[in-house]
Design a protein around this motif. Structure first.
Motif, PDB file in Angstrom:
ATOM      1  N   TRP A  86       0.808  -1.214   0.000  1.00 48.84           N
ATOM      2  CA  TRP A  86       0.000   0.000   0.000  1.00 48.84           C
ATOM      3  C   TRP A  86       0.846   1.270   0.000  1.00 48.84           C
ATOM      4  CZ3 TRP A  86      -4.567  -1.113  -1.527  1.00 48.84           C
ATOM      5  CH2 TRP A  86      -5.150  -2.339  -1.170  1.00 48.84           C
ATOM      6  N   ASP A  87       2.145   1.150   0.164  1.00 49.16           N
ATOM      7  CA  ASP A  87       3.027   2.323   0.138  1.00 49.16           C
ATOM      8  C   ASP A  87       3.488   2.665  -1.275  1.00 49.16           C
ATOM      9  OD1 ASP A  87       2.967   2.676   2.918  1.00 49.16           O
ATOM     10  OD2 ASP A  87       4.510   1.140   3.192  1.00 49.16           O
ATOM     11  N   PHE A  88       3.178   1.796  -2.234  1.00 51.73           N
ATOM     12  CA  PHE A  88       3.599   2.065  -3.610  1.00 51.73           C
ATOM     13  C   PHE A  88       2.929   3.353  -4.113  1.00 51.73           C
ATOM     14  CE2 PHE A  88       3.657   1.537  -8.232  1.00 51.73           C
ATOM     15  CZ  PHE A  88       4.973   1.134  -8.425  1.00 51.73           C
ATOM     16  N   PRO A  89       3.702   4.283  -4.685  1.00 55.53           N
ATOM     17  CA  PRO A  89       3.157   5.594  -5.082  1.00 55.53           C
ATOM     18  C   PRO A  89       2.336   5.517  -6.366  1.00 55.53           C
ATOM     19  CG  PRO A  89       5.469   5.458  -5.666  1.00 55.53           C
ATOM     20  CD  PRO A  89       5.158   4.190  -4.917  1.00 55.53           C
ATOM     21  N   ILE A  90       1.067   5.138  -6.233  1.00 53.09           N
ATOM     22  CA  ILE A  90       0.187   5.015  -7.387  1.00 53.09           C
ATOM     23  C   ILE A  90      -1.189   5.539  -6.998  1.00 53.09           C
ATOM     24  CG2 ILE A  90      -0.484   2.644  -6.772  1.00 53.09           C
ATOM     25  CD1 ILE A  90      -0.571   2.022  -9.781  1.00 53.09           C
ATOM     26  N   THR A  91      -1.842   6.217  -7.921  1.00 54.05           N
ATOM     27  CA  THR A  91      -3.153   6.784  -7.633  1.00 54.05           C
ATOM     28  C   THR A  91      -4.241   5.724  -7.774  1.00 54.05           C
ATOM     29  OG1 THR A  91      -3.641   7.445  -9.910  1.00 54.05           O
ATOM     30  CG2 THR A  91      -2.394   9.009  -8.541  1.00 54.05           C
ATOM     31  N   VAL A  92      -5.388   6.056  -7.227  1.00 52.18           N
ATOM     32  CA  VAL A  92      -6.548   5.164  -7.314  1.00 52.18           C
ATOM     33  C   VAL A  92      -6.907   4.881  -8.772  1.00 52.18           C
ATOM     34  CG1 VAL A  92      -9.051   5.115  -6.943  1.00 52.18           C
ATOM     35  CG2 VAL A  92      -7.519   5.745  -5.072  1.00 52.18           C
ATOM     36  N   LEU A  93      -6.934   5.905  -9.614  1.00 55.11           N
ATOM     37  CA  LEU A  93      -7.278   5.709 -11.022  1.00 55.11           C
ATOM     38  C   LEU A  93      -6.263   4.814 -11.713  1.00 55.11           C
ATOM     39  CD1 LEU A  93      -9.060   6.305 -13.453  1.00 55.11           C
ATOM     40  CD2 LEU A  93      -7.738   8.387 -13.848  1.00 55.11           C
ATOM     41  N   ASP A  94      -4.985   4.999 -11.418  1.00 55.42           N
ATOM     42  CA  ASP A  94      -3.953   4.173 -12.050  1.00 55.42           C
ATOM     43  C   ASP A  94      -4.062   2.710 -11.606  1.00 55.42           C
ATOM     44  OD1 ASP A  94      -2.852   6.178 -13.579  1.00 55.42           O
ATOM     45  OD2 ASP A  94      -1.385   6.761 -12.048  1.00 55.42           O
ATOM     46  N   VAL A  95      -4.459   2.476 -10.353  1.00 55.75           N
ATOM     47  CA  VAL A  95      -4.679   1.102  -9.896  1.00 55.75           C
ATOM     48  C   VAL A  95      -5.756   0.440 -10.748  1.00 55.75           C
ATOM     49  CG1 VAL A  95      -5.605  -0.313  -8.024  1.00 55.75           C
ATOM     50  CG2 VAL A  95      -3.912   1.447  -7.528  1.00 55.75           C
ATOM     51  N   VAL A  96      -6.853   1.149 -10.963  1.00 56.35           N
ATOM     52  CA  VAL A  96      -7.953   0.581 -11.744  1.00 56.35           C
ATOM     53  C   VAL A  96      -7.548   0.390 -13.195  1.00 56.35           C
ATOM     54  CG1 VAL A  96     -10.344   0.922 -12.464  1.00 56.35           C
ATOM     55  CG2 VAL A  96      -9.627   1.603 -10.175  1.00 56.35           C
ATOM     56  N   GLN A 134      -3.681   8.899  -3.527  1.00 51.24           N
ATOM     57  CA  GLN A 134      -2.745   7.779  -3.465  1.00 51.24           C
ATOM     58  C   GLN A 134      -3.426   6.615  -2.761  1.00 51.24           C
ATOM     59  OE1 GLN A 134      -0.652   6.211  -0.951  1.00 51.24           O
ATOM     60  NE2 GLN A 134       0.481   5.085  -2.518  1.00 51.24           N
ATOM     61  N   ILE A 135      -3.267   5.416  -3.267  1.00 51.63           N
ATOM     62  CA  ILE A 135      -4.022   4.267  -2.782  1.00 51.63           C
ATOM     63  C   ILE A 135      -3.779   4.015  -1.289  1.00 51.63           C
ATOM     64  CG2 ILE A 135      -2.229   2.623  -3.485  1.00 51.63           C
ATOM     65  CD1 ILE A 135      -6.045   2.047  -3.644  1.00 51.63           C
ATOM     66  N   GLU A 137      -3.515   6.094   1.041  1.00 52.74           N
ATOM     67  CA  GLU A 137      -4.178   7.067   1.895  1.00 52.74           C
ATOM     68  C   GLU A 137      -5.601   6.657   2.253  1.00 52.74           C
ATOM     69  OE1 GLU A 137      -4.034  10.658  -0.318  1.00 52.74           O
ATOM     70  OE2 GLU A 137      -1.877  10.973  -0.056  1.00 52.74           O
ATOM     71  N   LEU A 138      -6.107   5.630   1.609  1.00 51.85           N
ATOM     72  CA  LEU A 138      -7.494   5.233   1.803  1.00 51.85           C
ATOM     73  C   LEU A 138      -7.646   4.281   2.982  1.00 51.85           C
ATOM     74  CD1 LEU A 138      -8.528   4.534  -1.901  1.00 51.85           C
ATOM     75  CD2 LEU A 138      -8.532   6.708  -0.662  1.00 51.85           C
ATOM     76  N   SER A 139      -8.864   4.154   3.456  1.00 53.81           N
ATOM     77  CA  SER A 139      -9.167   3.167   4.500  1.00 53.81           C
ATOM     78  C   SER A 139      -9.170   1.768   3.888  1.00 53.81           C
ATOM     79  CB  SER A 139     -10.533   3.456   5.118  1.00 53.81           C
ATOM     80  OG  SER A 139     -11.570   3.183   4.184  1.00 53.81           O
ATOM     81  N   GLY A 140      -9.202   0.744   4.737  1.00 58.87           N
ATOM     82  CA  GLY A 140      -9.195  -0.629   4.240  1.00 58.87           C
ATOM     83  C   GLY A 140     -10.379  -0.925   3.340  1.00 58.87           C
ATOM     84  N   GLY A 141     -11.567  -0.466   3.738  1.00 57.38           N
ATOM     85  CA  GLY A 141     -12.749  -0.698   2.918  1.00 57.38           C
ATOM     86  C   GLY A 141     -12.681   0.026   1.588  1.00 57.38           C
ATOM     87  N   GLN A 142     -12.171   1.245   1.599  1.00 55.50           N
ATOM     88  CA  GLN A 142     -12.031   1.998   0.362  1.00 55.50           C
ATOM     89  C   GLN A 142     -11.022   1.330  -0.571  1.00 55.50           C
ATOM     90  OE1 GLN A 142     -10.943   5.738   2.155  1.00 55.50           O
ATOM     91  NE2 GLN A 142     -13.020   6.576   1.942  1.00 55.50           N
ATOM     92  N   GLN A 143      -9.920   0.851  -0.024  1.00 58.18           N
ATOM     93  CA  GLN A 143      -8.927   0.153  -0.839  1.00 58.18           C
ATOM     94  C   GLN A 143      -9.520  -1.083  -1.494  1.00 58.18           C
ATOM     95  OE1 GLN A 143      -5.981  -0.487   2.182  1.00 58.18           O
ATOM     96  NE2 GLN A 143      -4.865   1.392   1.743  1.00 58.18           N
ATOM     97  N   GLN A 144     -10.326  -1.819  -0.735  1.00 60.92           N
ATOM     98  CA  GLN A 144     -10.911  -3.035  -1.282  1.00 60.92           C
ATOM     99  C   GLN A 144     -11.902  -2.717  -2.393  1.00 60.92           C
ATOM    100  OE1 GLN A 144      -9.608  -5.780  -1.259  1.00 60.92           O
ATOM    101  NE2 GLN A 144     -10.448  -7.121   0.288  1.00 60.92           N
TER     102      GLN A 144
END
Length: 249
Positions: A86-96, A134-135, A137-144
């Motif tokens: 979760w420390d990898f510097p990538i945005t939520v949009l880039d993850v998707v 950044q991914i 920064e989100l809570s566990g539920g948001q990350q999932q």
């Protein structure tokens, strides 16, 4: 009729110890299936072996009549949260957007329509307003929910999720199971590693009960029968029977 998933005589070892023994089962298309069993039963190992993320000793694995190697880009996988950096510097949009790469081909970047589809998948899971965060920064539920959006963007016929409800908030859990049921209703096949017996009846069509070997595979009512459950949870018989009774009431 071609089955969504066929496993025959599967054996898997880890560090010299056999952790999956003689597992065979078939999953029909359009089913939402939970893999349950006690801690150390090999649930996540089974899923990773099916996806060839870890090697198997022997056994046959077919997804819609093909080997996973031939069908890999048509399979979506949401790993356990503990398996992700979760420390990898990538945005939520880039993850998707990573979910679009299997269909892009070598050295091709996502186009505008790919990005629009990724944002739409984030909207489906209620995370479109976080696309530039950044991914980590989100809570566990948001990350999932973000990783479910990554799976959705692949638009595959079969999805595998490993413990998607562990350590997340109630809202995220309700959002995820609602989406999984909608996918099931549209004809998708979904396989979920799950630990909470009390919610199994509400969440799944069928259950696979595992304790290194296959104990039972069938409908929720068949597998949650106290006598069946006790075969896997031999050291927790009374506790499990009570939970099974609650879930069957």
């Amino acid at each position: 009729m071609i089955k969504a998933l066929v496993i025959k005589d599967l054996y898997v070892s880890y560090q010299g110890n056999q952790v999956i023994q003689n597992v065979s089962f078939e999953v029909e298309k359009g089913k939402l299936v939970g893999i349950i069993g006690p801690n150390g039963a090999g649930k996540s190992t089974l899923m990773k072996a099916i996806l060839e993320l870890i090697p198997r000793d022997t056994g046959v694995i077919n997804i819609f009549g093909q080997s996973i190697r031939n069908f890999r880009k048509f399979v979506a996988y949401v790993p356990q949260r503990s398996d992700i950096d979760w420390d990898f510097p990538i945005t939520v949009l880039d993850v998707v957007l990573l979910g679009t790469y299997p269909n892009l081909g070598f050295f091709k970047k996502p186009k505008k329509e790919d990005k629009d589809w990724a944002v739409e998948c984030l909207r489906k899971v209620g995370m479109e307003n976080f696309k530039n965060r950044q991914i980590g920064e989100l809570s566990g539920g948001q990350q999932q929910r973000v990783f479910l959006a990554r799976a959705l963007v692949q638009n595959t016929d079969i999805l595998f999720l490993d413990e998607p409800f562990v350590g997340i908030d109630v809202t995220s859990e309700e959002t995820i199971i609602k989406i999984l049921k909608e996918l099931r209703n549209s004809g998708k096949t979904i396989i979920v590693v799950h630990h909470d017996l009390s919610k199994a009846e509400k969440y799944f069509d069928d259950l696979l009960l595992l304790n290194r070997s296959l104990v039972e595979y069938g409908t929720v009512n068949e597998v949650l029968d106290p006598e069946v459950i006790s075969k896997a949870y031999s050291n927790q018989t009374f506790y499990v029977k009570e939970r099974a009774k609650v879930s069957l009431s």
